[in-house]
Design an enzyme around this catalytic site. Structure first.
Site, PDB file in Angstrom:
ATOM      1  N   LYS A   9       0.832  -1.205   0.000  1.00  0.00           N
ATOM      2  CA  LYS A   9       0.000   0.000   0.000  1.00  0.00           C
ATOM      3  C   LYS A   9       0.875   1.267   0.000  1.00  0.00           C
ATOM      4  CE  LYS A   9      -3.893  -2.273   2.369  1.00  0.00           C
ATOM      5  NZ  LYS A   9      -4.891  -2.160   3.475  1.00  0.00           N
ATOM      6  N   TYR A  49     -12.090  -1.517  -3.661  1.00  0.00           N
ATOM      7  CA  TYR A  49     -12.622  -1.800  -2.322  1.00  0.00           C
ATOM      8  C   TYR A  49     -14.148  -1.708  -2.281  1.00  0.00           C
ATOM      9  CZ  TYR A  49      -8.208  -2.235   0.251  1.00  0.00           C
ATOM     10  OH  TYR A  49      -7.010  -2.673   0.758  1.00  0.00           O
ATOM     11  N   ASN A 112      -1.908  -0.047   6.938  1.00  0.00           N
ATOM     12  CA  ASN A 112      -1.357  -1.314   7.441  1.00  0.00           C
ATOM     13  C   ASN A 112      -0.492  -2.032   6.416  1.00  0.00           C
ATOM     14  OD1 ASN A 112      -3.392  -2.128   5.766  1.00  0.00           O
ATOM     15  ND2 ASN A 112      -4.565  -3.235   7.311  1.00  0.00           N
ATOM     16  N   HIS A 115      -1.897  -5.493   1.410  1.00  0.00           N
ATOM     17  CA  HIS A 115      -3.199  -6.117   1.136  1.00  0.00           C
ATOM     18  C   HIS A 115      -2.975  -7.551   0.676  1.00  0.00           C
ATOM     19  CE1 HIS A 115      -7.203  -6.833  -0.576  1.00  0.00           C
ATOM     20  NE2 HIS A 115      -6.564  -7.374  -1.594  1.00  0.00           N
ATOM     21  N   GLU A 126      -9.509  -9.672  -8.081  1.00  0.00           N
ATOM     22  CA  GLU A 126      -8.463  -8.680  -7.796  1.00  0.00           C
ATOM     23  C   GLU A 126      -7.260  -8.831  -8.730  1.00  0.00           C
ATOM     24  OE1 GLU A 126      -9.684  -8.225  -3.080  1.00  0.00           O
ATOM     25  OE2 GLU A 126      -7.701  -9.012  -3.594  1.00  0.00           O
TER      26      GLU A 126
HETATM   27  N1  UDP Z   1      -9.684  -0.785   7.382  1.00  0.00           N
HETATM   28  C1  UDP Z   1      -9.840   0.386   8.124  1.00  0.00           C
HETATM   29  N2  UDP Z   1     -10.576   0.341   9.279  1.00  0.00           N
HETATM   30  C2  UDP Z   1     -11.173  -0.785   9.713  1.00  0.00           C
HETATM   31  C3  UDP Z   1     -11.032  -1.960   8.968  1.00  0.00           C
HETATM   32  C4  UDP Z   1     -10.279  -1.928   7.802  1.00  0.00           C
HETATM   33  O1  UDP Z   1      -9.307   1.434   7.742  1.00  0.00           O
HETATM   34  O2  UDP Z   1     -11.815  -0.762  10.793  1.00  0.00           O
HETATM   35  C5  UDP Z   1      -8.888  -0.747   6.140  1.00  0.00           C
HETATM   36  C6  UDP Z   1      -7.533  -1.439   6.284  1.00  0.00           C
HETATM   37  O3  UDP Z   1      -6.593  -0.740   5.453  1.00  0.00           O
HETATM   38  C7  UDP Z   1      -7.834  -2.811   5.731  1.00  0.00           C
HETATM   39  C8  UDP Z   1      -8.811  -2.474   4.586  1.00  0.00           C
HETATM   40  O4  UDP Z   1      -9.600  -1.430   5.124  1.00  0.00           O
HETATM   41  O5  UDP Z   1      -6.654  -3.474   5.285  1.00  0.00           O
HETATM   42  C9  UDP Z   1      -9.698  -3.608   4.149  1.00  0.00           C
HETATM   43  O6  UDP Z   1     -10.356  -4.131   5.287  1.00  0.00           O
HETATM   44  P1  UDP Z   1     -10.475  -5.719   5.481  1.00  0.00           P
HETATM   45  O7  UDP Z   1     -11.428  -5.953   6.596  1.00  0.00           O
HETATM   46  O8  UDP Z   1     -10.783  -6.358   4.168  1.00  0.00           O
HETATM   47  O9  UDP Z   1      -9.020  -6.122   5.998  1.00  0.00           O
HETATM   48  P2  UDP Z   1      -7.828  -6.957   5.295  1.00  0.00           P
HETATM   49  O10 UDP Z   1      -8.450  -7.995   4.424  1.00  0.00           O
HETATM   50  O11 UDP Z   1      -6.991  -5.957   4.527  1.00  0.00           O
HETATM   51  O12 UDP Z   1      -7.057  -7.552   6.443  1.00  0.00           O
HETATM   52 MG    MG Z   2      -9.899  -7.763   2.975  1.00  0.00          MG
END
Ligand code: UDP
Ligand code: MG
Length: 137
Positions: A9, A49, A112, A115, A126
């Site tokens: 990211k 997203y 974080n 992805h 994706e």
């Molecule tokens: N995210 C966020 N706040 C939240 C949960 C997710 O900003 O409370 C962001 C974070 O960057 C995350 C992305 O949205 O990686 C996608 O969320 P997901 O639940 O799919 O998490 P991932 O699959 O990336 O672990």
């Molecule tokens: Mg996810």
């Protein structure tokens, strides 16, 4: 052999972690079969997203994801989807296991670092978002 889509990211690119992230995947035996550095526009980040469009963090997340270049890659290997997510660690770095990318390099849940696709269906969608078939070898 399973394939998955991973992204370094914008925060990971800004912190100089492209090589570190790829090294961790390769050290785990995953193969990089496609790779590209690209800047997502806001609309592209929203499309990527889309599953999260009803969430409170959607606007902020898609602003962040279009705030700088990202590095997208296709990883191939046995159980690649699950193994990639294990190497990444939990979404919130506070919950991520020690030694995972997010535990080691992320400070907060949105920015974080990395992805990874969460299912075979989403991996296919994706991967096609970033790469054409002839770019995946
Ligand atoms: N995210 C966020 N706040 C939240 C949960 C997710 O900003 O409370 C962001 C974070 O960057 C995350 C992305 O949205 O990686 C996608 O969320 P997901 O639940 O799919 O998490 P991932 O699959 O990336 O672990
Ligand atoms: Mg996810």
């Amino acid at each position: 052999m399973e394939k998955t889509l991973s992204i370094v990211k914008p925060d990971g690119v800004r912190k100089g972690l492209i090589g570190e992230v790829i090294r961790r995947f390769e050290n785990a035996g995953l193969r990089v079969v496609a790779l590209r550095r690209v800047m997502l526009g806001k609309r592209e980040a929203e499309a990527f997203y889309e599953v999260h469009k009803e969430k409170g963090f959607y606007q902020s997340l898609t602003d962040f994801m279009s705030s700088g270049p990202v590095v997208a890659m296709v990883l191939e290997g046995e159980d690649a989807i699950q193994r990639t997510r294990q190497i990444m660690g939990a979404t919130n770095p506070k919950d991520a296991d020690p030694g995972t990318i997010r535990a080691d390099f992320a400070e907060e849940v949105e920015q974080n670092i990395v992805h990874g696709s969460d299912s075979p269906e989403n991996a296919a969608i994706e991967i096609a978002f970033f790469f054409s078939q002839r770019e995946i070898q």
